[in-house]
Write an enzyme that holds these catalytic residues in place. Structure first.
Site, PDB file in Angstrom:
ATOM      1  N   ILE A   1       0.834  -1.211   0.000  1.00  0.00           N
ATOM      2  CA  ILE A   1       0.000   0.000   0.000  1.00  0.00           C
ATOM      3  C   ILE A   1       0.869   1.262   0.000  1.00  0.00           C
ATOM      4  O   ILE A   1       0.628   2.212  -0.757  1.00  0.00           O
ATOM      5  CB  ILE A   1      -0.956  -0.004   1.215  1.00  0.00           C
TER       6      ILE A   1
ATOM      7  N   THR B   1       9.224  -6.850   4.583  1.00  0.00           N
ATOM      8  CA  THR B   1       8.283  -7.464   3.622  1.00  0.00           C
ATOM      9  C   THR B   1       8.191  -6.631   2.347  1.00  0.00           C
ATOM     10  O   THR B   1       7.763  -7.122   1.314  1.00  0.00           O
ATOM     11  CB  THR B   1       6.858  -7.599   4.219  1.00  0.00           C
TER      12      THR B   1
ATOM     13  N   ALA C   1       4.359  -1.708   9.269  1.00  0.00           N
ATOM     14  CA  ALA C   1       3.807  -2.556  10.329  1.00  0.00           C
ATOM     15  C   ALA C   1       4.187  -4.010  10.075  1.00  0.00           C
ATOM     16  O   ALA C   1       4.543  -4.376   8.952  1.00  0.00           O
ATOM     17  CB  ALA C   1       2.274  -2.448  10.349  1.00  0.00           C
TER      18      ALA C   1
ATOM     19  N   SER D   1      -4.777   1.979  10.042  1.00  0.00           N
ATOM     20  CA  SER D   1      -5.284   0.995  10.982  1.00  0.00           C
ATOM     21  C   SER D   1      -5.973  -0.132  10.203  1.00  0.00           C
ATOM     22  O   SER D   1      -5.790  -0.246   8.985  1.00  0.00           O
ATOM     23  CB  SER D   1      -6.232   1.653  11.983  1.00  0.00           C
TER      24      SER D   1
ATOM     25  N   TYR E   1      -2.041  -8.947  16.390  1.00  0.00           N
ATOM     26  CA  TYR E   1      -2.015  -7.934  15.326  1.00  0.00           C
ATOM     27  C   TYR E   1      -3.155  -6.926  15.520  1.00  0.00           C
ATOM     28  O   TYR E   1      -2.922  -5.714  15.559  1.00  0.00           O
ATOM     29  CB  TYR E   1      -2.120  -8.621  13.951  1.00  0.00           C
TER      30      TYR E   1
ATOM     31  N   ASN F   1     -10.299  -5.227   3.548  1.00  0.00           N
ATOM     32  CA  ASN F   1      -9.360  -6.114   2.838  1.00  0.00           C
ATOM     33  C   ASN F   1      -8.875  -5.465   1.541  1.00  0.00           C
ATOM     34  O   ASN F   1      -9.654  -5.341   0.601  1.00  0.00           O
ATOM     35  CB  ASN F   1     -10.028  -7.463   2.557  1.00  0.00           C
TER      36      ASN F   1
ATOM     37  N   ILE G   1      -7.313 -12.593  -2.484  1.00  0.00           N
ATOM     38  CA  ILE G   1      -7.401 -12.272  -3.917  1.00  0.00           C
ATOM     39  C   ILE G   1      -6.060 -12.526  -4.595  1.00  0.00           C
ATOM     40  O   ILE G   1      -5.998 -13.092  -5.692  1.00  0.00           O
ATOM     41  CB  ILE G   1      -7.874 -10.805  -4.117  1.00  0.00           C
TER      42      ILE G   1
ATOM     43  N   ILE H   1     -10.509 -23.300  -0.524  1.00  0.00           N
ATOM     44  CA  ILE H   1     -11.333 -22.512   0.399  1.00  0.00           C
ATOM     45  C   ILE H   1     -11.367 -23.233   1.736  1.00  0.00           C
ATOM     46  O   ILE H   1     -11.651 -24.435   1.788  1.00  0.00           O
ATOM     47  CB  ILE H   1     -12.771 -22.354  -0.156  1.00  0.00           C
TER      48      ILE H   1
HETATM   49  N1  LIG Z   1      -3.271  -5.138   3.088  1.00  0.00           N
HETATM   50  C1  LIG Z   1      -4.383  -5.059   3.780  1.00  0.00           C
HETATM   51  O1  LIG Z   1      -5.412  -5.671   3.420  1.00  0.00           O
HETATM   52  C2  LIG Z   1      -4.451  -4.225   5.038  1.00  0.00           C
HETATM   53  C3  LIG Z   1      -5.669  -4.201   5.742  1.00  0.00           C
HETATM   54  C4  LIG Z   1      -5.747  -3.438   6.902  1.00  0.00           C
HETATM   55  C5  LIG Z   1      -4.659  -2.685   7.319  1.00  0.00           C
HETATM   56  N2  LIG Z   1      -3.490  -2.751   6.634  1.00  0.00           N
HETATM   57  C6  LIG Z   1      -2.363  -1.930   7.125  1.00  0.00           C
HETATM   58  O2  LIG Z   1      -1.816  -1.211   6.037  1.00  0.00           O
HETATM   59  C7  LIG Z   1      -0.416  -1.023   6.230  1.00  0.00           C
HETATM   60  C8  LIG Z   1       0.354  -1.453   4.991  1.00  0.00           C
HETATM   61  O3  LIG Z   1       0.132  -2.852   4.805  1.00  0.00           O
HETATM   62  P1  LIG Z   1       0.562  -3.624   3.475  1.00  0.00           P
HETATM   63  O4  LIG Z   1      -0.534  -4.553   3.151  1.00  0.00           O
HETATM   64  O5  LIG Z   1       1.049  -2.664   2.462  1.00  0.00           O
HETATM   65  O6  LIG Z   1       1.752  -4.508   4.030  1.00  0.00           O
HETATM   66  P2  LIG Z   1       3.281  -4.602   3.576  1.00  0.00           P
HETATM   67  O7  LIG Z   1       3.886  -5.672   4.413  1.00  0.00           O
HETATM   68  O8  LIG Z   1       3.381  -4.725   2.081  1.00  0.00           O
HETATM   69  O9  LIG Z   1       3.839  -3.181   3.989  1.00  0.00           O
HETATM   70  C9  LIG Z   1       4.424  -2.905   5.224  1.00  0.00           C
HETATM   71  C10 LIG Z   1       5.755  -2.229   4.948  1.00  0.00           C
HETATM   72  O10 LIG Z   1       6.346  -1.872   6.194  1.00  0.00           O
HETATM   73  C11 LIG Z   1       7.713  -2.252   6.176  1.00  0.00           C
HETATM   74  N3  LIG Z   1       8.083  -2.475   7.571  1.00  0.00           N
HETATM   75  C12 LIG Z   1       7.668  -3.467   8.400  1.00  0.00           C
HETATM   76  N4  LIG Z   1       8.226  -3.324   9.610  1.00  0.00           N
HETATM   77  C13 LIG Z   1       9.004  -2.218   9.551  1.00  0.00           C
HETATM   78  C14 LIG Z   1       9.829  -1.555  10.497  1.00  0.00           C
HETATM   79  N5  LIG Z   1       9.962  -2.013  11.753  1.00  0.00           N
HETATM   80  N6  LIG Z   1      10.490  -0.440  10.093  1.00  0.00           N
HETATM   81  C15 LIG Z   1      10.385   0.024   8.820  1.00  0.00           C
HETATM   82  N7  LIG Z   1       9.602  -0.568   7.900  1.00  0.00           N
HETATM   83  C16 LIG Z   1       8.920  -1.663   8.258  1.00  0.00           C
HETATM   84  C17 LIG Z   1       7.772  -3.506   5.329  1.00  0.00           C
HETATM   85  O11 LIG Z   1       9.048  -3.768   4.790  1.00  0.00           O
HETATM   86  C18 LIG Z   1       6.745  -3.158   4.243  1.00  0.00           C
HETATM   87  O12 LIG Z   1       7.352  -2.474   3.164  1.00  0.00           O
HETATM   88  C19 LIG Z   1      -0.056  -1.793   7.502  1.00  0.00           C
HETATM   89  O13 LIG Z   1       0.001  -0.885   8.575  1.00  0.00           O
HETATM   90  C20 LIG Z   1      -1.219  -2.758   7.685  1.00  0.00           C
HETATM   91  O14 LIG Z   1      -1.413  -3.086   9.043  1.00  0.00           O
HETATM   92  C21 LIG Z   1      -3.356  -3.490   5.501  1.00  0.00           C
END
Ligand SMILES: NC(=O)c1ccc[n+]([C@@H]2O[C@H](COP(=O)([O-])OP(=O)(O)OC[C@H]3O[C@@H](n4cnc5c(N)ncnc54)[C@H](O)[C@@H]3O)[C@@H](O)[C@H]2O)c1
Length: 317
Positions: free
Chosen positions: A16, A41, A84, A124, A149, A178, A193, A208
């Site tokens: 994201i 990640t 995160a 969040s 989490y 999601n 997805i 599933i």
């Molecule tokens: N993907 C979803 O469906 C979803 C849903 C709800 C919330 N979120 C939230 O959205 C945000 C982004 O999620 P995403 O799906 O892109 O995940 P992602 O794992 O692709 O992105 C997280 C990024 O944070 C970096 N990271 C992790 N720990 C770190 C640290 N200690 N210091 C510096 N960088 C760090 C990772 O390398 C990664 O690039 C997160 O906060 C997640 O909780 C995502």
């Protein structure tokens, strides 16, 4: 007001975060976009097209590192906090690490944001609700996370709101539902997805867990980006939490059938025993986000799936 000045995107090399970075780099009044990401990640590949721009800086480091946060946040006008441990199973395996990154890491950023008077938009999650008792779930539904989490996301939200109350920090919390779209890393931890699409395109059966009647609210990543940009510019959003979903409920079986149909893949849909802790139904009430931020998601599930499937088939993922 429009976004300008220096902007920090934590986790900006992730799924994201990298889309937020792309959108910010398109805005003329934005002088500099700084990404801090430890690449745990995320992938450097996701931001490679900005490397070399004099408006872009990548810092490969950890948000738990207070010295580095202090340095990168000097004169920052806005923070989009995406970094995160974004993963329920990993949080169950290592709750301490989850807490350190998601809660203590957020506190480091909030403290610098307070000093710099930055606007702070926090990513969040609907995981704060756990298994909701009433649907569509509204922001005032009692939060009851069922994983470290979810608890960590709720704790970080509480910090964002406390900083708003105590210090007047301009913070808003966006509870993403999601999210799907290009650049979501394909692994056992990916969203359904991403998993179904990759499996279908490889000719592998779709699995599933349970009867497939469990539901989710799937939102395309481009819509998430737009919600972030609008929230940052909306003074009425500060000090509040918002659901960011589509308000549409889709069952997993319906999703599998749609992906099979759009990909044209000759694969079976196989049922396995339900996963422990899997929530039954989830769908957002998005009226607050519409009313206050003025944001309505624009991408239908069919359109979002079609462009995502095109992206994965092109070999980019
Ligand atoms: N993907 C979803 O469906 C979803 C849903 C709800 C919330 N979120 C939230 O959205 C945000 C982004 O999620 P995403 O799906 O892109 O995940 P992602 O794992 O692709 O992105 C997280 C990024 O944070 C970096 N990271 C992790 N720990 C770190 C640290 N200690 N210091 C510096 N960088 C760090 C990772 O390398 C990664 O690039 C997160 O906060 C997640 O909780 C995502």
């Amino acid at each position: 007001m429009s976004l300008n000045g220096k902007i920090l995107v934590t986790g900006g090399a992730g799924f994201i975060g990298s889309h937020i970075v792309d959108a910010l780099m398109e805005i003329r009044d934005v002088d500099e976009v700084v990404v801090i990401d430890d690449l745990s990640t995320g992938k450097a590949w996701n931001i490679k097209h900005h490397i070399g721009s004099d408006r872009f800086r990548f810092v490969k480091d950890n948000i738990r590192n207070r010295g580095v946060i202090h340095e990168v946040m000097k004169d920052v006008n806005y923070v989009f906090h995406e970094a995160a441990m974004a993963n329920v199973p990993l949080s169950l395996k290592d709750p301490h690490r989850c807490y350190e990154i998601n809660v203590a890491g957020t506190l480091n950023l909030l403290e610098e944001a307070r000093i710099q008077d930055s606007i702070f938009i926090y990513a969040s999650s609907c995981a704060v609700y756990g298994n909701p008792r009433s649907l569509p779930v509204r922001e005032d539904h009692p939060p009851r996370p069922i994983s470290p989490y979810g608890a960590s996301k709720l704790s970080a939200e509480a910090l964002c709101l406390a900083y708003n109350e105590a210090y007047g920090l301009k913070s808003a919390c966006l509870r993403y539902f999601n999210v799907y779209g290009p650049r979501q890393a394909y692994s056992q931890y990916a969203g359904v997805i991403t998993i179904f699409t990759n499996r279908a395109l490889r000719g592998e059966d779709l699995i599933i867990y349970g009867d497939g009647m469990q539901t989710r609210d799937f939102i395309y990543v481009r819509d998430i980006v737009e919600a972030n940009l609008l929230a940052a510019e909306c003074e009425d959003a500060y000090g509040k939490v918002f659901n960011v979903g589509t308000g549409k409920e889709t069952s997993i079986i319906e999703l599998a059938l749609k992906i099979r149909e759009i990909t044209g893949a000759d694969v079976q849909i196989i049922h396995k025993p339900p996963l422990k802790g899997d929530i039954r139904r989830s769908v957002a009430d998005i009226s607050r986000m519409k009313r206050i931020i003025g944001f309505t998601p624009r991408t239908s599930l069919r359109d979002g799936l079609s462009s995502f499937i095109k992206y994965v088939s092109s070999g980019l993922q």
